[in-house]
Design a protein around this motif. Sequence first.
Motif, short mmCIF file in Angstrom:
data_model
loop_
_atom_site.label_atom_id
_atom_site.label_comp_id
_atom_site.label_asym_id
_atom_site.label_seq_id
_atom_site.Cartn_x
_atom_site.Cartn_y
_atom_site.Cartn_z
N THR A 41 0.93 -1.07 -0.01
CA THR A 41 0.02 -0.16 0.01
C THR A 41 1.00 1.09 0.16
O THR A 41 1.69 1.16 1.02
CB THR A 41 -0.92 -0.08 1.31
N VAL A 100 -0.41 6.02 -7.43
CA VAL A 100 -1.11 5.15 -6.99
C VAL A 100 -2.04 5.75 -5.65
O VAL A 100 -2.97 5.72 -5.43
CB VAL A 100 -0.53 3.70 -6.72
N ASP A 141 -3.96 -0.94 -2.70
CA ASP A 141 -2.88 -1.56 -2.66
C ASP A 141 -2.17 -1.73 -4.31
O ASP A 141 -3.19 -1.46 -5.21
CB ASP A 141 -3.07 -3.03 -2.25
N CYS A 142 -1.01 -2.08 -4.16
CA CYS A 142 -0.55 -2.21 -5.79
C CYS A 142 0.63 -3.28 -5.56
O CYS A 142 0.89 -3.55 -4.64
CB CYS A 142 0.19 -0.88 -5.99
N ASP A 173 -1.97 -1.49 -10.58
CA ASP A 173 -2.83 -1.01 -9.52
C ASP A 173 -4.43 -1.44 -10.04
O ASP A 173 -4.24 -1.94 -10.91
CB ASP A 173 -2.84 0.40 -9.05
N THR A 174 -5.17 -0.97 -9.23
CA THR A 174 -6.73 -1.31 -9.53
C THR A 174 -7.76 -0.52 -10.25
O THR A 174 -8.69 -0.51 -10.44
CB THR A 174 -7.40 -1.96 -8.28
#
Length: 149
Positions: free
Chosen positions: A29, A69, A76-77, A94-95
């Motif tokens: 994170t 990010v 999180d990544c 990342d998301t």
Amino acid sequence: MTKTTNRANGQPCAALRPLSAQAYRQGLTPDPRRLGSVRRILAAYIHRWGWPELIDAAVMCATEMLANVHHHAGGDCVLLLEATTHGVRITVTDTSAELPEVRQPDWCSDSGRGMWMLSHTAHAWGAVVTPTGKDVWVELRPSTEQVAA
């Protein structure tokens, strides 16, 4: 959707092929207060792989991608550092599917310069939308292969 930039000619470029067993992967994170330890780890790996001249550029690029990010994607990544035959490649996954944009920086602003600096530092960089978000990557090579900005 893929976004790829090669500073040499502005055309898409092929990714460098990673060498086997020369990679570091970390899920995290991105907390700006803890990025110093990530920078030290990256510097140690890059030095061990024989690319000490790439350390400053690599830690700047990784810090910028992780800060993005934190500021834009949240959560999180995954950070992936790979030694290649020509240098190093850093990928941050990342998301968020929102791709980064390079804008002309406002030098009086407190933010907004990172992707511009990254695009002028890396030999090549790109962003790819994935089924779960995106990958943002940079390729760094020694100065004998770098293109002057």
